[in-house]
Structures are given as structure tokens and as C-alpha cells.
Design a protein around this motif. Structure first.
Motif, mmCIF file in Angstrom:
data_model
loop_
_atom_site.group_PDB
_atom_site.id
_atom_site.type_symbol
_atom_site.label_atom_id
_atom_site.label_comp_id
_atom_site.label_asym_id
_atom_site.label_seq_id
_atom_site.Cartn_x
_atom_site.Cartn_y
_atom_site.Cartn_z
ATOM 1 N N ARG A 95 0.846 -1.190 0.000
ATOM 2 C CA ARG A 95 0.000 0.000 0.000
ATOM 3 C C ARG A 95 0.886 1.246 0.000
ATOM 4 O O ARG A 95 1.806 1.366 0.812
ATOM 5 C CB ARG A 95 -0.924 0.004 1.226
ATOM 6 N N ALA A 96 0.614 2.149 -0.921
ATOM 7 C CA ALA A 96 1.454 3.334 -1.097
ATOM 8 C C ALA A 96 1.454 4.213 0.151
ATOM 9 O O ALA A 96 0.478 4.263 0.901
ATOM 10 C CB ALA A 96 0.977 4.138 -2.302
ATOM 11 N N GLU A 97 2.553 4.914 0.351
ATOM 12 C CA GLU A 97 2.687 5.788 1.510
ATOM 13 C C GLU A 97 1.856 7.060 1.364
ATOM 14 O O GLU A 97 1.499 7.467 0.252
ATOM 15 C CB GLU A 97 4.154 6.180 1.701
ATOM 16 N N ARG A 98 1.513 7.659 2.498
ATOM 17 C CA ARG A 98 0.914 8.988 2.520
ATOM 18 C C ARG A 98 1.998 9.935 2.984
ATOM 19 O O ARG A 98 2.368 9.948 4.149
ATOM 20 C CB ARG A 98 -0.297 9.037 3.460
ATOM 21 N N LYS A 99 2.518 10.737 2.054
ATOM 22 C CA LYS A 99 3.684 11.570 2.325
ATOM 23 C C LYS A 99 3.273 12.953 2.826
ATOM 24 O O LYS A 99 2.214 13.470 2.495
ATOM 25 C CB LYS A 99 4.528 11.711 1.058
ATOM 26 N N GLN A 100 4.172 13.563 3.605
ATOM 27 C CA GLN A 100 3.934 14.916 4.083
ATOM 28 C C GLN A 100 3.826 15.894 2.920
ATOM 29 O O GLN A 100 3.031 16.843 2.968
ATOM 30 C CB GLN A 100 5.059 15.352 5.035
ATOM 31 N N SER A 101 4.594 15.659 1.855
ATOM 32 C CA SER A 101 4.532 16.562 0.703
ATOM 33 C C SER A 101 3.146 16.526 0.051
ATOM 34 O O SER A 101 2.628 17.569 -0.377
ATOM 35 C CB SER A 101 5.609 16.189 -0.314
ATOM 36 N N ASP A 102 2.547 15.336 -0.010
ATOM 37 C CA ASP A 102 1.192 15.231 -0.574
ATOM 38 C C ASP A 102 0.166 15.897 0.337
ATOM 39 O O ASP A 102 -0.776 16.548 -0.134
ATOM 40 C CB ASP A 102 0.814 13.760 -0.774
ATOM 41 N N ARG A 104 0.754 18.422 2.435
ATOM 42 C CA ARG A 104 0.922 19.885 2.318
ATOM 43 C C ARG A 104 0.330 20.405 1.019
ATOM 44 O O ARG A 104 -0.291 21.473 0.992
ATOM 45 C CB ARG A 104 2.404 20.233 2.415
ATOM 46 N N GLU A 105 0.513 19.652 -0.063
ATOM 47 C CA GLU A 105 -0.044 20.072 -1.350
ATOM 48 C C GLU A 105 -1.559 20.121 -1.298
ATOM 49 O O GLU A 105 -2.188 20.950 -1.967
ATOM 50 C CB GLU A 105 0.420 19.115 -2.454
ATOM 51 N N ALA A 106 -2.158 19.217 -0.494
ATOM 52 C CA ALA A 106 -3.609 19.197 -0.336
ATOM 53 C C ALA A 106 -4.093 20.248 0.662
ATOM 54 O O ALA A 106 -5.306 20.401 0.863
ATOM 55 C CB ALA A 106 -4.066 17.808 0.107
ATOM 56 N N GLY A 107 -3.158 20.960 1.321
ATOM 57 C CA GLY A 107 -3.527 22.024 2.252
ATOM 58 C C GLY A 107 -3.478 21.640 3.713
ATOM 59 O O GLY A 107 -3.809 22.460 4.577
ATOM 60 N N PHE A 108 -3.049 20.402 4.044
ATOM 61 C CA PHE A 108 -3.062 19.923 5.422
ATOM 62 C C PHE A 108 -1.676 20.019 6.066
ATOM 63 O O PHE A 108 -0.659 19.722 5.441
ATOM 64 C CB PHE A 108 -3.522 18.463 5.491
ATOM 65 N N THR A 109 -1.652 20.412 7.315
ATOM 66 C CA THR A 109 -0.457 20.325 8.154
ATOM 67 C C THR A 109 -0.866 19.704 9.488
ATOM 68 O O THR A 109 -2.031 19.776 9.891
ATOM 69 C CB THR A 109 0.167 21.710 8.405
ATOM 70 N N PHE A 190 -5.949 23.080 8.141
ATOM 71 C CA PHE A 190 -6.211 23.057 6.708
ATOM 72 C C PHE A 190 -6.097 24.476 6.174
ATOM 73 O O PHE A 190 -6.855 25.364 6.575
ATOM 74 C CB PHE A 190 -7.605 22.491 6.419
ATOM 75 N N LYS A 191 -5.115 24.685 5.321
ATOM 76 C CA LYS A 191 -4.830 26.007 4.755
ATOM 77 C C LYS A 191 -4.679 27.050 5.853
ATOM 78 O O LYS A 191 -5.172 28.182 5.743
ATOM 79 C CB LYS A 191 -5.916 26.405 3.753
ATOM 80 N N GLY A 192 -4.000 26.639 6.939
ATOM 81 C CA GLY A 192 -3.679 27.550 8.027
ATOM 82 C C GLY A 192 -4.710 27.635 9.117
ATOM 83 O O GLY A 192 -4.427 28.165 10.206
#
Length: 260
Positions: A95-102, A104-109, A190-192
Motif C-alpha cells: 500500500r502506497a505511503e501517505r507523504k507529508q509533501s502530498d 501539504r499540497e492538499a492544504g493539510f499540516t 487546513f490552509k492555516g
């Protein structure tokens, strides 16, 4: 850096060990392996609004006298016992990883990543004419650490034809560890802006449809096409990540495969 290198190395060692054991096992059973690359387009991670293209793999293990089947399950299956109306065997999946870069690109921190996960388990299947009722049970050996139970009801075309296809109604049930890894949030933004905390428990993850088609180009080479649409339900549907993303996960893929 050392921790990351160690993690990558451990994944490679595990993958090589599993593939080596599988190759020896398949040779002893006189099976054939159909293997090839796919390019799939879909969500970056479960519930993500962003969609991208990513490489995947088609792997089908079958009797040396049979053609590769257009399987619709996430997991690759290896038959151990096969009779006229039922089959039992092993199943495995990456199962593919869920990366921090993905994220952040989706707006989540503030949302935890999930490592690439190796899943091992078993499957059972019962044939009723042209229909098949099957179920996979997979347990993660790393990553999300949970298990996933996946029943399906499928219709499959003539497996001796040059063009073969399969359509399946599927569902996925995740235990608390699985659903918590992918759908819970705590202190996330989400988006800050702060978003509500959510704790996902065990239950149905999704229901949907999957289709796979194989076209034999010649004795060895085949073209592959796949499509799926899955609707999140239960705690997965109620998750803040899914509410701010997509409640329906659609995926398509094409590729080629070679039969060894």
C-alpha cells in the motif's frame, strides 16, 4: 537521515525476501507469473482532493496451462487449494505511503504520514456459475499496522478468450488501527486554519465497483486496463480529511504485462 536510510533499507530487504520466497514457491508449484507496469491516475491518498499519475504493478499468479485472470482485488493472490467451485490461498499487497509533501499540497499540516505498508494474509473464493464470491483478509507488517477485510462479488468473462474482463462490487472493512492511521486527526490545520479533531474507529471504509480488462497481444504480452470508483462510508466518510477532500475515490490505470 540515518533513521530514514534504515527505514528504506528495511523495506527493500523485506521486499526482496518476500519476492525471493515467492519466486521459489511459484517455481516449485509450476506456476506462471504475469507481471508488468501500470500507470494509474487517482487520489494522492485516501480522501485526497488532489489527483496525480503514479506507477503501479500488475501481478497475477496462475497455473501454467491457464491465462492470466483480470483480477479486481487490491491484493495479489496465490492459490494454494483449488477445486471446481472454490479456492483458498495466500494474499499480499503493498500500500502506497501517505507523504507529508502530498498532505501539504492538499492544504493539510499536522497530519501524520503513513509509511509504505506491506500487507500479508489469505483469501477464500466460492464460484457460483460465472459469479465469484470472495474475501481477502490482509494484516500490515509495518506502516498502518492494522488489518483490512475485503469481500467482493464479481462477474468474470470466459477466461480462455483473448479479451477477458471482470466486474466486481467490493467493500472494505478496516479495524481501528487501520482507520485511525488514515482518517483520524488531532491538532491538524487546513490552509492555516484549525480543523476539528476526529477519531476513527473500526468499521466499513468504503463500497464501490472495480473493473479490469486484459487483451492478449500475443502468447507472452498483454495490455491491461483498470478502473474503480469507491465511496467512503462510516467513520471514513465522517473524517475531516475526507470532508475537506473527496468522498468518492475514482482511479483508472493502463499498462502492459509479460507472462513468464
Amino acid at each position: 537521515m540515518f533513521r530514514i536510510a534504515k527505514k528504506i533499507l528495511s523495506h527493500r530487504v523485506l521486499a526482496l525476501t518476500l519476492l525471493s520466497a515467492f519466486a521459489g514457491f511459484a517455481q516449485a508449484r509450476e506456476w506462471r507469473v504475469t507481471l508488468g507496469p501500470l500507470l494509474e491516475y487517482g487520489s494522492d491518498f485516501p480522501g485526497a482532493r488532489n489527483r496525480t499519475s503514479a506507477p503501479s504493478v500488475f501481478l497475477e499468479v496462475h497455473d501454467e496451462a491457464a491465462r492470466a485472470r483480470p483480477e479486481t482485488a487490491d491484493a495479489s493472490r496465490i492459490e494454494w487449494v483449488e477445486e471446481e467451485n472454490y479456492a483458498l490461498g495466500f494474499a499480499f499487497n503493498v500500500r502506497a505511503e501517505r507523504k507529508q509533501s502530498d498532505l501539504r499540497e492538499a492544504g493539510f499540516t499536522g497530519v501524520a504520514e503513513v509509511d509504505t505498508t506491506f500487507e500479508l494474509g489469505a483469501y477464500a473464493m466460492h464460484r457460483i456459475g460465472m459469479f465469484e464470491l470472495g474475501v481477502d483478509l490482509l494484516k500490515a507488517v509495518n506502516g498502518h499496522k492494522g488489518f483490512l477485510l475485503s469481500p467482493e462479488l464479481a462477474y468474470e468473462s470466459d477466461n480462455e478468450a483473448r479479451i477477458r474482463w471482470r466486474l466486481a462490487a467490493v467493500a472494505n472493512y478496516g479495524n481501528a488501527r487501520y482507520n485511525d492511521a488514515y482518517f483520524s486527526t488531532s491538532g491538524a490545520r487546513f490552509k492555516g486554519a484549525s480543523i476539528a479533531d476526529f477519531s476513527a474507529g473500526s468499521g466499513m471504509r468504503d463500497i464501490g465497483l472495480r473493473a479490469t480488462m486484459i487483451y492478449d497481444l500475443n502468447e507472452r504480452w498483454s495490455s491491461i486496463a483498470r478502473a474503480s470508483a469507491q465511496r467512503y462510508v462510516g467513520d471514513a466518510n465522517d473524517s475531516t480529511l475526507v470532508a475537506l477532500g473527496r468522498k468518492t475515490d475514482m482511479r483508472i490505470g493502463i499498462g502492459v504485462a509479460y507472462t513468464f
